[in-house]
Design an enzyme around this catalytic site. Sequence first.
Site, PDB file in Angstrom:
ATOM      1  N   GLU A 194       0.835  -1.212   0.000  1.00  0.00           N
ATOM      2  CA  GLU A 194       0.000   0.000   0.000  1.00  0.00           C
ATOM      3  C   GLU A 194       0.866   1.257   0.000  1.00  0.00           C
ATOM      4  O   GLU A 194       0.892   2.040   0.962  1.00  0.00           O
ATOM      5  CB  GLU A 194      -0.968  -0.033   1.186  1.00  0.00           C
ATOM      6  CG  GLU A 194      -1.952  -1.177   1.045  1.00  0.00           C
ATOM      7  CD  GLU A 194      -3.073  -1.176   2.075  1.00  0.00           C
ATOM      8  OE1 GLU A 194      -2.872  -0.663   3.174  1.00  0.00           O
ATOM      9  OE2 GLU A 194      -4.145  -1.712   1.762  1.00  0.00           O
ATOM     10  N   GLU A 389      -5.143  -8.350  -1.785  1.00  0.00           N
ATOM     11  CA  GLU A 389      -5.890  -8.259  -0.519  1.00  0.00           C
ATOM     12  C   GLU A 389      -7.346  -7.975  -0.827  1.00  0.00           C
ATOM     13  O   GLU A 389      -7.653  -7.023  -1.563  1.00  0.00           O
ATOM     14  CB  GLU A 389      -5.361  -7.131   0.378  1.00  0.00           C
ATOM     15  CG  GLU A 389      -4.038  -7.392   1.022  1.00  0.00           C
ATOM     16  CD  GLU A 389      -3.660  -6.329   2.045  1.00  0.00           C
ATOM     17  OE1 GLU A 389      -4.564  -5.747   2.670  1.00  0.00           O
ATOM     18  OE2 GLU A 389      -2.452  -6.097   2.203  1.00  0.00           O
TER      19      GLU A 389
HETATM   20  C1  BG6 Z   1      -4.592  -3.433   4.415  1.00  0.00           C
HETATM   21  C2  BG6 Z   1      -3.243  -3.770   5.002  1.00  0.00           C
HETATM   22  O1  BG6 Z   1      -4.720  -2.078   4.327  1.00  0.00           O
HETATM   23  O2  BG6 Z   1      -5.723  -3.756   5.139  1.00  0.00           O
HETATM   24  C3  BG6 Z   1      -3.264  -4.944   5.957  1.00  0.00           C
HETATM   25  O3  BG6 Z   1      -2.310  -3.996   3.984  1.00  0.00           O
HETATM   26  C4  BG6 Z   1      -4.478  -4.842   6.861  1.00  0.00           C
HETATM   27  O4  BG6 Z   1      -2.055  -4.972   6.659  1.00  0.00           O
HETATM   28  C5  BG6 Z   1      -5.722  -4.894   5.975  1.00  0.00           C
HETATM   29  O5  BG6 Z   1      -4.533  -5.817   7.842  1.00  0.00           O
HETATM   30  C6  BG6 Z   1      -7.028  -4.897   6.739  1.00  0.00           C
HETATM   31  O6  BG6 Z   1      -7.064  -3.822   7.619  1.00  0.00           O
HETATM   32  P1  BG6 Z   1      -7.343  -4.014   9.168  1.00  0.00           P
HETATM   33  O7  BG6 Z   1      -7.144  -2.672   9.726  1.00  0.00           O
HETATM   34  O8  BG6 Z   1      -8.722  -4.506   9.266  1.00  0.00           O
HETATM   35  O9  BG6 Z   1      -6.345  -4.998   9.642  1.00  0.00           O
END
Ligand code: BG6
Length: 506
Positions: A194, A389
């Site tokens: 990111e 992701e």
């Molecule tokens: C992404 C990140 O933005 O979102 C991850 O790369 C993160 O590291 C994921 O875990 C989900 O966000 P969160 O805050 O729910 O863990």
Amino acid sequence: MYKNVAKLNFPDKFLWGGATAANQIEGAWNVDGKGMTIEDCLPYRNIGVADFTKQFAFDSKELEEAIKSDDELKYPKRHGIDFYHHYKEDIALFAEMGFKVYRMSISWSRIFTNPDDEEPNEKGIKFYEDVFKECRKYGIEPLVTLSHYDPPVALVKKYRGWYSRKTVDLFIKYAQVCFERFGKYVKYWLTFNEVDAMLRHPVTSGGLIEDQFKDVPFEQAIYQAMHHQMIASALAVKLGHKLVPNSKIGCMMTKLLFYPYTCKPEDNMAALLRMRSIYRYVDIQALGKYPRYLIKEIKNKGYHVNMKPEDDKILAEGTVDFISFSYYMSSCMAADTTGLTMSPGNTVNGVKNPYLPASEWGWQTDASGLRYSLIEIYDRYRKPLFIVENGLGAKDELTSDGKIHDKYRMEYLQEHIRAMSDAINVDGVDLIGYTWWGCIDLISESTRQMSKRYGFIYVNLDDQGHGDYRRIKKDSFYYYKKIIASNGNDIGDRKIVCVRMNYSLI
Ligand code: BG6
């Protein structure tokens, strides 16, 4: 019968899998020569999620306190899910689901205890070698992020993180060790997770602590640090191509999506500008130079970014092979937000969209937005895309039958797979893979909760760090397994409907 725009269809070699990050799973924060990272110093704060900036607020005093502390419960990233000692069991479960790819990150602090060290830490290298061998044993292709939110503390204290150009040299030394030692196992690489995130949470992305910048406006320091990451990324791409000849090296962006709240021209303009801003740095990594609108943005703010004469050439020569991104949710933009309800998202706040459901953390889920994003990114760059992701953070219940019935997660997955298939088959997008975020429960990045669970595999641990770390397959484990076995063709005959998705902040 479940209706798609087109019949579900995925390319033969489509890379199905899951994703994690070192700092959110490994634990073993001070074992076998690992140095301390910023993530090891961020405490669990039970303060809800409405304003993500509170979760990332952090100063030098808190850093010093954390450095002196041995507490593993106050700092949840220190124990993670103890993947360091469970990796064999976890990778076996990934293999059972049929993973073709496993996205993970390497912790810089395991490879160099101190980034200034001359020699790497052999015990850290051995750990990752073992992990990669274990993946290969099951035919799983590793996809490795070199930097996923865990700048070494030593770097922060000595150089003010990515603000210093020296950090570029140290990062390249680290990247070289990774390419040389792991290149025989790893073909797919990402430079920075990111990459746009430093403007939203500078501590974890850049190792920038605001009170350390009395001599320069903090925002200017962020732009400077971003420039250094751009140079480091471009140099790493070039080096990786040289040292690992068949490698494919990508960038990684947070794919946020803001719709105009109304059809008023002002709202459309607000959305356009917000959307454009999320591409600022990926434009550089994909196209090899600063976009004119970013140069203007920095200049119009009255800031100056130091650049070296050779930087243009470095950026031009270090463009990426593919574009990867995270996608979770969408929201809206309005020129005037007075009286409008705001909705939290992935380290952003936007105007709430009345047409979308939301997770228990208020993130508005929107599968159609994934198709929208795929079209948008592909049309902009014309390079292969990789969703690295996507997922749903939810509260799971371990029921008396020893199971987790997570229909809501299956609903989310089904919708998003349908969106991907349509993007490929109707819109002509070149999509090469999909890794579900947090395929095994892990510590949340923004809230550092364990209870914000994404996994197909449950880990028996609570927000306070109590539990026996037992792994349990959720219902979604078997659902994803079936999807992978059918190469995405079998997502079930019926639309999964789960009324649980609701807007209620925890
Ligand atoms: C992404 C990140 O933005 O979102 C991850 O790369 C993160 O590291 C994921 O875990 C989900 O966000 P969160 O805050 O729910 O863990």
